[in-house]
Design a protein around this motif. Structure first.
Motif, short mmCIF file in Angstrom:
data_model
loop_
_atom_site.label_atom_id
_atom_site.label_comp_id
_atom_site.label_asym_id
_atom_site.label_seq_id
_atom_site.Cartn_x
_atom_site.Cartn_y
_atom_site.Cartn_z
N GLY A 150 0.99 -1.07 0.08
CA GLY A 150 0.05 -0.11 0.00
C GLY A 150 0.86 1.00 0.09
O GLY A 150 1.91 1.20 -0.19
N LEU A 151 0.10 2.44 0.25
CA LEU A 151 0.82 3.68 0.18
C LEU A 151 1.61 4.13 1.34
O LEU A 151 2.48 4.93 0.81
CB LEU A 151 -0.37 4.81 0.24
CG LEU A 151 -1.36 4.58 -0.87
CD1 LEU A 151 -2.71 5.63 -0.55
CD2 LEU A 151 -0.67 4.88 -2.06
N MET A 152 1.68 3.32 2.39
CA MET A 152 2.51 3.43 3.53
C MET A 152 3.48 2.46 3.66
O MET A 152 3.61 2.05 5.03
CB MET A 152 1.74 4.13 4.69
CG MET A 152 0.74 5.10 4.56
SD MET A 152 -0.20 5.66 6.02
CE MET A 152 -1.48 4.28 6.00
N ALA A 153 3.80 1.56 2.74
CA ALA A 153 4.47 0.15 3.01
C ALA A 153 5.73 0.36 3.46
O ALA A 153 5.92 -0.55 4.35
CB ALA A 153 4.43 -0.36 1.66
N LEU A 213 -1.66 13.42 5.23
CA LEU A 213 -0.35 13.01 4.71
C LEU A 213 -0.14 13.92 3.74
O LEU A 213 -0.77 14.96 3.09
CB LEU A 213 -0.30 11.72 4.25
CG LEU A 213 -1.35 10.96 3.17
CD1 LEU A 213 -1.08 11.81 1.79
CD2 LEU A 213 -1.28 9.77 3.28
N TYR A 214 1.08 14.30 3.27
CA TYR A 214 1.76 14.89 2.13
C TYR A 214 1.57 14.20 0.98
O TYR A 214 2.58 13.22 0.77
CB TYR A 214 2.97 15.68 2.41
CG TYR A 214 3.48 16.49 1.47
CD1 TYR A 214 3.29 17.72 1.27
CD2 TYR A 214 4.61 15.94 0.69
CE1 TYR A 214 3.81 18.42 0.19
CE2 TYR A 214 5.07 16.63 -0.42
CZ TYR A 214 4.93 18.00 -0.64
OH TYR A 214 5.56 18.72 -1.72
N GLY A 215 0.83 14.30 0.19
CA GLY A 215 0.82 13.38 -0.95
C GLY A 215 0.27 14.16 -2.21
O GLY A 215 -0.29 15.07 -2.33
N GLY A 216 0.38 13.26 -3.31
CA GLY A 216 -0.15 13.75 -4.77
C GLY A 216 0.96 13.37 -5.82
O GLY A 216 1.64 12.18 -5.54
N ALA A 248 5.87 5.98 -12.58
CA ALA A 248 5.07 5.25 -13.53
C ALA A 248 5.37 5.97 -14.88
O ALA A 248 5.29 7.32 -14.92
CB ALA A 248 3.65 5.24 -13.39
N LEU A 249 5.63 5.32 -15.85
CA LEU A 249 5.65 5.61 -17.24
C LEU A 249 4.18 5.39 -18.08
O LEU A 249 3.79 4.28 -17.89
CB LEU A 249 6.77 5.10 -18.11
CG LEU A 249 8.11 5.19 -17.72
CD1 LEU A 249 9.04 4.10 -18.42
CD2 LEU A 249 8.58 6.79 -17.77
N HIS A 269 4.92 9.92 -14.24
CA HIS A 269 4.32 10.51 -13.06
C HIS A 269 4.92 9.78 -11.82
O HIS A 269 4.88 8.59 -11.57
CB HIS A 269 2.76 9.65 -13.14
CG HIS A 269 2.15 10.13 -12.08
ND1 HIS A 269 0.72 9.30 -11.79
CD2 HIS A 269 1.90 11.21 -11.12
CE1 HIS A 269 0.25 10.04 -10.77
NE2 HIS A 269 0.77 10.94 -10.45
N ILE A 270 5.56 10.75 -10.76
CA ILE A 270 6.08 10.13 -9.57
C ILE A 270 4.69 10.35 -8.58
O ILE A 270 4.24 11.45 -8.44
CB ILE A 270 7.35 11.07 -9.23
CG1 ILE A 270 8.39 10.93 -10.36
CG2 ILE A 270 7.74 10.94 -7.87
CD1 ILE A 270 9.57 11.72 -9.96
N ARG A 271 4.51 9.42 -7.70
CA ARG A 271 3.47 9.41 -6.79
C ARG A 271 4.20 9.54 -5.35
O ARG A 271 4.97 8.58 -5.06
CB ARG A 271 2.79 8.09 -6.83
CG ARG A 271 1.94 8.01 -8.20
CD ARG A 271 2.60 7.21 -9.39
NE ARG A 271 1.80 7.02 -10.61
CZ ARG A 271 0.99 5.94 -10.77
NH1 ARG A 271 1.32 4.97 -9.98
NH2 ARG A 271 0.38 5.61 -11.67
#
Length: 458
Positions: A150-153, A213-216, A248-249, A269-271
């Motif tokens: 997940g997003l916080m792995a 969280l600081y995200g995007g 991601a490309l 795209h950097i997540r």
């Protein structure tokens, strides 16, 4: 052995009498609708569908199938299908919904058909969050049983690492409550072994104290792929565990549903998901913002309830094939190799080629061991493409940097069904096969990334 095609109407009526839910046969109203999943790349063709409303229905449905030696498939949201359900009984768990939270112990109890957005919303009321993934529409059970990356792995590990109890109906039609102290082999195997051991009707897991969280994301034009990829690779070597990111490309089709800046072109795209202040987040991502001309920058402090905006995964069903490989290293040569396979000018058909940074808590064994391997992998590589007969050129081409294993939650489509063993270390797979022999000796639960029962070692 009763074959699926010999199921008579009286047998279906018998099952219907035993359920609070419904039983559907081919040709019935809603049969095709009930089969629909988020990823329709796999076409299921069961002889019966049991629409279950609770654990009692699941027990009755499994006992019915076991008594006739009918293979069993399970579907909630249908995000990660592999083996088509050819005959037998499909148990539709999507109506098993419900979330309850103990804010003192920070434990959530979630019913078998629940989706992540339901848990996210319920946990937010207490300033808590689950270890959900990129899409809040994914089913909690399938995601978690496959590991749950997940997003916080990097801060909190895999979702399976936080599971404290599982309620599961095994192939004998019996319910089990598996915990660290009870049915311990089953508890170990189900957390990572996917749907091979029965129907999970409920799961309990620890939540984490995260409300914001600081995200995007940062979007760059495809022409900057080399600069951005190399910059991100170097940057990941020094970021704290509180920061989990992926790159991601993207090759999005030129259609109206896609944002204009992504249509018909290559985009990087950097997540970002950072468990710290926006001020510290801005400081940490400064080197990435300088890696190339930015097209769009969506980074900001957001509530966890908006965490689905970080990846912006599709929200409407679409048939797609997904492949994966775990990477032991991402050095300069690996980045150059990936650019050759999927960068500007490459003959690449994948809509998405993604690298997720691992390490941190995802690289450490949990306090209660489970069947999730990959702890030594540095990155997870995955690709997503529309149905196509071409081989997975990007994943295959990155094999020199791979660990030899794959992440099964990032494998979807019928031709990935044979890859189950590649999700585990040999010793892990052998133990899973032995536990399968006890829990499901006839391999009724085989419409999945199947672990074939293996006789116990002498």
């Amino acid at each position: 052995m009763t074959t699926g095609k010999s199921i008579a109407r009286p047998a279906a009526a018998e099952l219907a009498e035993r359920l609070r839910g419904r039983v559907l046969r081919p040709g019935d109203d809603d049969f095709a609708l009930e089969l629909e999943g988020f990823n329709p790349i796999t076409e299921h063709d069961p002889d019966l569908i049991a629409i279950v409303t609770g654990a009692a229905d699941v027990r009755e449905a499994v006992a019915f199938a076991a008594g006739r030696q009918l293979p069993i498939s399970i579907q909630a949201t249908g995000h990660g299908p592999s083996t088509p359900a050819d005959g037998g009984l499909l148990i539709s768990t999507r109506r098993l919904r419900g979330v309850s939270i103990d804010p003192v112990t920070r434990i959530a109890r979630v019913e078998g058909g629940t989706q992540w957005f339901e848990v996210i919303q319920a946990a937010a009321e207490y300033g808590l969050a689950p270890l959900s993934g990129s899409s809040p529409l994914t089913g909690v059970i399938g995601y978690t049983l496959g590991g749950g990356l997940g997003l916080m792995a990097r801060r909190y590990g895999y979702a399976a690492d936080r599971v404290t109890a599982l309620e599961i109906v095994t192939a004998d039609g019996q319910s089990h409550r598996a915990t660290p102290d009870h049915d311990t082999d089953l508890f170990w195997a189900v957390r990572g072994g996917k749907g091979n051991f029965g129907v999970v009707t409920a799961v309990e897991f620890e939540l984490v104290p995260v409300s914001r969280l600081y995200g995007g994301g940062l979007f760059f034009a495809g022409e900057a792929s080399a600069d951005v990829l190399h910059a991100w690779r170097e940057w990941t070597a020094s970021v704290p565990e509180e920061l989990t990111s992926s790159l991601a490309l993207l090759r999005m089709p030129d259609i109206e549903a896609i944002p204009p800046f992504l249509r018909g072109r290559l985009t990087v795209h950097i997540r970002i998901a950072y468990l710290g202040s926006a001020e510290d987040g801005d400081r940490l991502v400064a080197p990435l913002r300088a890696a190339g001309p930015l097209v769009v920058d969506t980074l900001a402090e957001i509530p966890y309830t908006r965490s689905g905006e970080i990846h912006n995964d599709p929200t409407e069903p679409i048939p797609y094939s997904e492949r994966s490989m775990m990477l032991r290293v991402l050095d300069e040569a690996a980045v150059d190799g990936l650019l050759e396979l999927a960068g500007p000018g490459a003959d690449c058909i994948d809509l998405v080629v993604e690298l997720r940074q691992l390490g941190g808590a995802a690289g450490r064994s949990p306090k209660v061991p489970n069947a999730v391997d990959h702890r030594d992998a540095a990155f997870a590589l995955s690709t997503l493409s529309l149905p196509d007969d071409r081989p997975p050129l990007v994943v295959d081409g990155m094999a020199p940097w791979g660990t030899g294993l794959r992440y099964l939650n990032f494998l979807a489509s019928p031709d990935t069904a044979v890859l189950a063993e590649s999700g585990y270390e040999p010793a892990t797979f052998a133990r899973l096969a032995e536990i399968k022999a006890r829990a499901d000796p006839d391999n009724l639960f085989r419409f999945n990334h199947n672990i074939v029962p293996r006789p116990l070692r002498a």
